[in-house]
Write a protein that holds these residues in place. Structure first.
Motif, PDB file in Angstrom:
ATOM      1  N   GLN A 119      -2.766  -2.647   1.966  1.00 30.44           N
ATOM      2  CA  GLN A 119      -1.213  -2.824   1.697  1.00 30.44           C
ATOM      3  C   GLN A 119      -0.881  -4.489   1.397  1.00 30.44           C
ATOM      4  O   GLN A 119      -0.264  -4.620   0.514  1.00 30.44           O
ATOM      5  CB  GLN A 119      -0.238  -2.552   2.966  1.00 30.44           C
ATOM      6  CG  GLN A 119      -0.420  -1.155   3.542  1.00 30.44           C
ATOM      7  CD  GLN A 119      -0.358   0.033   2.511  1.00 30.44           C
ATOM      8  OE1 GLN A 119       0.120  -0.332   1.425  1.00 30.44           O
ATOM      9  NE2 GLN A 119      -0.877   1.336   2.883  1.00 30.44           N
ATOM     10  N   ARG A 122       4.675  -7.149   7.119  1.00 31.78           N
ATOM     11  CA  ARG A 122       5.534  -7.785   6.153  1.00 31.78           C
ATOM     12  C   ARG A 122       6.746  -6.988   6.250  1.00 31.78           C
ATOM     13  O   ARG A 122       6.919  -5.833   6.453  1.00 31.78           O
ATOM     14  CB  ARG A 122       5.331  -7.872   4.736  1.00 31.78           C
ATOM     15  CG  ARG A 122       4.017  -8.518   4.385  1.00 31.78           C
ATOM     16  CD  ARG A 122       4.137 -10.191   4.243  1.00 31.78           C
ATOM     17  NE  ARG A 122       2.836 -10.424   3.873  1.00 31.78           N
ATOM     18  CZ  ARG A 122       2.593 -11.964   3.872  1.00 31.78           C
ATOM     19  NH1 ARG A 122       3.579 -12.705   4.161  1.00 31.78           N
ATOM     20  NH2 ARG A 122       1.442 -12.203   3.755  1.00 31.78           N
ATOM     21  N   PHE A 167      -0.526 -10.959  -1.720  1.00 27.20           N
ATOM     22  CA  PHE A 167       0.602 -11.438  -1.357  1.00 27.20           C
ATOM     23  C   PHE A 167       0.883 -12.766  -1.673  1.00 27.20           C
ATOM     24  O   PHE A 167       0.219 -13.461  -1.253  1.00 27.20           O
ATOM     25  CB  PHE A 167       0.954 -10.792   0.053  1.00 27.20           C
ATOM     26  CG  PHE A 167       2.827 -10.663   0.372  1.00 27.20           C
ATOM     27  CD1 PHE A 167       3.464  -9.945   0.264  1.00 27.20           C
ATOM     28  CD2 PHE A 167       3.316 -11.945   0.665  1.00 27.20           C
ATOM     29  CE1 PHE A 167       4.586  -9.517   0.343  1.00 27.20           C
ATOM     30  CE2 PHE A 167       4.548 -11.851   1.003  1.00 27.20           C
ATOM     31  CZ  PHE A 167       5.369 -10.667   0.937  1.00 27.20           C
ATOM     32  N   GLN A 207       7.342  -8.665  -7.430  1.00 33.20           N
ATOM     33  CA  GLN A 207       8.492  -7.878  -7.426  1.00 33.20           C
ATOM     34  C   GLN A 207       9.611  -8.501  -8.130  1.00 33.20           C
ATOM     35  O   GLN A 207      10.510  -7.814  -8.729  1.00 33.20           O
ATOM     36  CB  GLN A 207       8.841  -7.677  -5.745  1.00 33.20           C
ATOM     37  CG  GLN A 207       7.836  -7.131  -4.914  1.00 33.20           C
ATOM     38  CD  GLN A 207       7.010  -5.852  -5.514  1.00 33.20           C
ATOM     39  OE1 GLN A 207       7.490  -5.342  -6.616  1.00 33.20           O
ATOM     40  NE2 GLN A 207       6.121  -5.327  -4.831  1.00 33.20           N
ATOM     41  N   ILE A 219       6.604   1.437   3.123  1.00 31.39           N
ATOM     42  CA  ILE A 219       5.246   1.794   3.659  1.00 31.39           C
ATOM     43  C   ILE A 219       5.119   1.312   5.021  1.00 31.39           C
ATOM     44  O   ILE A 219       4.366   2.183   5.722  1.00 31.39           O
ATOM     45  CB  ILE A 219       4.428   0.784   2.598  1.00 31.39           C
ATOM     46  CG1 ILE A 219       4.272   1.674   1.275  1.00 31.39           C
ATOM     47  CG2 ILE A 219       2.902   0.712   3.288  1.00 31.39           C
ATOM     48  CD1 ILE A 219       3.613   0.404   0.244  1.00 31.39           C
ATOM     49  N   PRO A 220       5.638   0.149   5.647  1.00 31.04           N
ATOM     50  CA  PRO A 220       5.384   0.063   7.274  1.00 31.04           C
ATOM     51  C   PRO A 220       5.616   1.353   7.837  1.00 31.04           C
ATOM     52  O   PRO A 220       5.241   1.459   9.126  1.00 31.04           O
ATOM     53  CB  PRO A 220       6.201  -1.384   7.415  1.00 31.04           C
ATOM     54  CG  PRO A 220       6.118  -2.000   5.997  1.00 31.04           C
ATOM     55  CD  PRO A 220       6.436  -1.009   4.974  1.00 31.04           C
ATOM     56  N   ARG A 239      11.329 -11.570   0.971  1.00 36.36           N
ATOM     57  CA  ARG A 239       9.905 -11.860   0.398  1.00 36.36           C
ATOM     58  C   ARG A 239       9.205 -13.135   0.959  1.00 36.36           C
ATOM     59  O   ARG A 239       7.952 -13.507   0.623  1.00 36.36           O
ATOM     60  CB  ARG A 239       9.804 -11.782  -1.020  1.00 36.36           C
ATOM     61  CG  ARG A 239      10.306 -10.499  -1.518  1.00 36.36           C
ATOM     62  CD  ARG A 239       8.779  -9.583  -1.608  1.00 36.36           C
ATOM     63  NE  ARG A 239       7.660 -10.024  -2.319  1.00 36.36           N
ATOM     64  CZ  ARG A 239       6.701  -9.043  -2.470  1.00 36.36           C
ATOM     65  NH1 ARG A 239       6.542  -8.073  -1.694  1.00 36.36           N
ATOM     66  NH2 ARG A 239       5.798  -9.562  -3.146  1.00 36.36           N
ATOM     67  N   PHE A 278      13.050  -3.604   0.693  1.00 35.15           N
ATOM     68  CA  PHE A 278      12.869  -2.270  -0.150  1.00 35.15           C
ATOM     69  C   PHE A 278      11.786  -1.357   0.164  1.00 35.15           C
ATOM     70  O   PHE A 278      11.807  -0.307  -0.229  1.00 35.15           O
ATOM     71  CB  PHE A 278      12.738  -2.773  -1.704  1.00 35.15           C
ATOM     72  CG  PHE A 278      11.770  -3.631  -1.860  1.00 35.15           C
ATOM     73  CD1 PHE A 278      10.400  -2.886  -2.095  1.00 35.15           C
ATOM     74  CD2 PHE A 278      11.506  -5.017  -1.856  1.00 35.15           C
ATOM     75  CE1 PHE A 278       9.270  -3.834  -2.181  1.00 35.15           C
ATOM     76  CE2 PHE A 278      10.518  -5.634  -2.100  1.00 35.15           C
ATOM     77  CZ  PHE A 278       9.388  -4.961  -2.265  1.00 35.15           C
ATOM     78  N   CYS A 279      10.950  -1.783   1.294  1.00 31.95           N
ATOM     79  CA  CYS A 279       9.587  -0.955   1.138  1.00 31.95           C
ATOM     80  C   CYS A 279       9.562   0.049   2.322  1.00 31.95           C
ATOM     81  O   CYS A 279       9.683  -0.654   3.646  1.00 31.95           O
ATOM     82  CB  CYS A 279       8.380  -2.070   1.316  1.00 31.95           C
ATOM     83  SG  CYS A 279       7.009  -1.141   1.399  1.00 31.95           S
ATOM     84  N   CYS A 289       1.054  -2.646   7.564  1.00 34.81           N
ATOM     85  CA  CYS A 289       1.652  -3.796   6.795  1.00 34.81           C
ATOM     86  C   CYS A 289       2.580  -4.647   7.885  1.00 34.81           C
ATOM     87  O   CYS A 289       3.331  -3.619   8.510  1.00 34.81           O
ATOM     88  CB  CYS A 289       2.264  -3.696   5.499  1.00 34.81           C
ATOM     89  SG  CYS A 289       2.862  -5.155   4.760  1.00 34.81           S
ATOM     90  N   CYS A 296       9.501  -6.685   3.829  1.00 35.25           N
ATOM     91  CA  CYS A 296      10.004  -6.270   2.676  1.00 35.25           C
ATOM     92  C   CYS A 296      11.074  -5.618   2.668  1.00 35.25           C
ATOM     93  O   CYS A 296      11.025  -4.417   3.098  1.00 35.25           O
ATOM     94  CB  CYS A 296       8.906  -6.180   1.642  1.00 35.25           C
ATOM     95  SG  CYS A 296       7.749  -7.467   1.343  1.00 35.25           S
TER      96      CYS A 296
HETATM   97  S1  SF4 Z   1       5.912  -4.415  -0.145  1.00 31.84           S
HETATM   98 FE1  SF4 Z   1       3.720  -4.500   0.348  1.00 31.84          FE
HETATM   99  S2  SF4 Z   1       3.672  -6.274   1.762  1.00 31.84           S
HETATM  100 FE2  SF4 Z   1       5.931  -5.814   1.546  1.00 31.84          FE
HETATM  101  S3  SF4 Z   1       5.967  -4.288   3.336  1.00 31.84           S
HETATM  102 FE3  SF4 Z   1       5.623  -3.101   1.585  1.00 31.84          FE
HETATM  103  S4  SF4 Z   1       3.314  -2.779   1.517  1.00 31.84           S
HETATM  104 FE4  SF4 Z   1       3.970  -4.875   3.001  1.00 31.84          FE
END
Ligand code: SF4
Length: 433
Positions: A192, A150, A229, A256, A157-158, A268, A154-155, A148, A152
């Motif tokens: 993602q 993005r 998204f 979110q 994942i990246p 966002r 709080f995330c 991803c 964001c």
């Molecule tokens: S919330 Fe979703 S879109 Fe935002 S950074 Fe995390 S994986 Fe990516």
């Protein structure tokens, strides 16, 4: 004491976390099987591979406990080897190697060839699109992209999945054809960020074109969209959804929050006004669309006022499906630089209040379904019921349609028209017609 009961190595793959981890486990299992290995999913095996989740605290805890359970079994001689892969391992490998050294080896999220080597198999590129699915045979996840781009706040994942990489349309169509040949009727598209699809590969948002190509695959009857998204949403997807009957009138779009100061802090890239307009555009374009969303409460700086704005909005928007989670303060995310100032009990209270509102909305919307007939896919028989879903329901997260097995018969894995006779807040009851 070492047990001698297990003669031939049997590799047990254990999957934690999200549907993307399910997909990755299935790819790993497909490669192992092609490599002549005996492989099972969450059954007994003397070699264990734990595909972990590292998203938020609860998930991390579950992953660590699962690792400790299998290390204990290794101690007891029940299993011989324990390997750990997936997001938790990607994110915390050095710490895990120090704190739980009895694991044979830790791997990251893009270490498939190395993991296969450790299991005595070689990565076979020609197997692209091949996997051992672990879902009921009538549906399968199709991961259309990884990573991803993005920001964001709080995330994490990246940090665990890297930058966005789309899979070429040709490969995804080939994979869909192979799945259809195995009896899959429903494809659940995951990534993602589904709506970012193609920007890297085709220099344009190309989800609509992918959907049109997947809809041509014989045998596939439902195509479902998860993880959209809001910002830069490709509106041509709505045209495909309206025109192509195979595309379920369903979309999962995690939003979110909705209070502008929080959306800004979350990075966002959208506002309350823009998001609300987008949802109105959805409803105008596809009137009977079921919209699923996910919300986070208790984000740093969330005031009572922010929360009231969110509550009122949830009441007004009447989502068909909604999940709400308490904010988790995640290291190395941008939000980690903020003070986690909302007390845990307030976070939990706010999440409960949102779900209270949603269960009432869901109950009211479900009452409107009584007397109507819906085409349902029957996923399984469970206890006294055949359990199915309408096109407005995704597996594991949405409503289920329950058919009394003492009175009726419904063929598992097949579509059946079901007339709804009764409804609760999150389940429907019906009979075949
Ligand atoms: S919330 Fe979703 S879109 Fe935002 S950074 Fe995390 S994986 Fe990516």
């Amino acid at each position: 004491m070492r047990t001698k009961s297990l003669k031939k190595n049997k590799i047990n793959v254990v999957t934690l976390g999200c549907s993307k981890n399910v997909y990755d486990s299935e790819v790993l299992m497909g490669q192992l099987k092609a490599g002549g290995k005996e492989v099972v999913h969450e059954e007994e095996g003397n070699i264990v591979v734990i595909n972990t989740c590292g998203f938020i605290n609860n998930a991390k805890e579950e992953s660590v406990n699962t690792i400790l359970d299998f290390v204990q079994k290794k101690e007891e001689g029940v299993v011989d080897k324990v390997f750990v892969t997936g997001c938790l391992s990607e994110r915390y490998k050095p710490d895990l190697e120090k704190e739980i050294p009895d694991v044979d080896q830790y791997f990251g999220t893009s270490d498939l060839p190395v993991l296969l080597k450790a299991l005595g198999a070689d990565y076979k590129h020609e197997l692209i699109g091949e996997r051992l699915t672990t879902t009921p045979k009538n549906y399968a996840y199709l991961k259309i992209a990884e990573g991803c781009d993005r920001p964001c706040s709080f995330c994490a994942i990246p940090l665990m999945r890297g930058k966005h990489r789309s899979t070429p349309i040709e490969e995804l169509v080939m994979e869909a054809e192979k799945l259809a040949a195995k009896g899959v009727k429903e494809l659940i598209l995951i990534a993602q960020d589904l709506t970012y699809y193609g920007l890297d590969l085709y220099k344009k948002r190309n989800l609509a074109e992918l959907l049109r190509e997947l809809a041509k695959v014989d045998g596939i009857e439902w195509i479902r969209l998860h993880y959209a998204f809001p910002t830069g949403f490709p509106m041509d997807v709505l045209d495909v959804m309206r025109e192509e009957p195979k595309i379920c009138n369903y979309i999962d779009i995690p939003l979110q929050h909705i209070s502008d100061p929080i959306l800004k802090s979350m990075r966002r890239g959208t506002t309350k006004a823009k998001t609300t307009k987008l949802l109105h555009d959805f409803r105008e374009a596809v009137p009977d669309m079921a919209i699923r969303t996910t919300l986070i409460v208790g984000y740093p700086g969330e005031t009572e006022e922010d929360f009231l704005v969110l509550k009122d909005w949830v009441q007004e928007m009447r989502f068909e499906r909604l999940g709400c989670f308490a904010y988790s303060h995640e290291e190395n995310t941008h939000a980690y630089t903020l003070e986690d100032d909302v007390p845990e009990e307030v976070k939990q209270q706010r999440a409960a209040e949102i779900m209270e509102i949603q269960s009432q909305i869901s109950w009211e919307l479900n009452q409107e379904k009584i007397g109507k007939t819906y085409r349902c896919i029957i996923d399984r028989k469970e206890g006294n019921y055949f359990v199915g879903r309408t096109e407005f329901d995704s597996p594991d997260v949405d409503n289920e349609v329950l058919i009394d097995a003492a009175k009726h018969y419904a063929r598992t894995g097949e579509f059946t028209d079901i007339k709804i006779t009764e409804a609760s807040d999150f389940d429907l009851y019906g009979e075949p017609v």
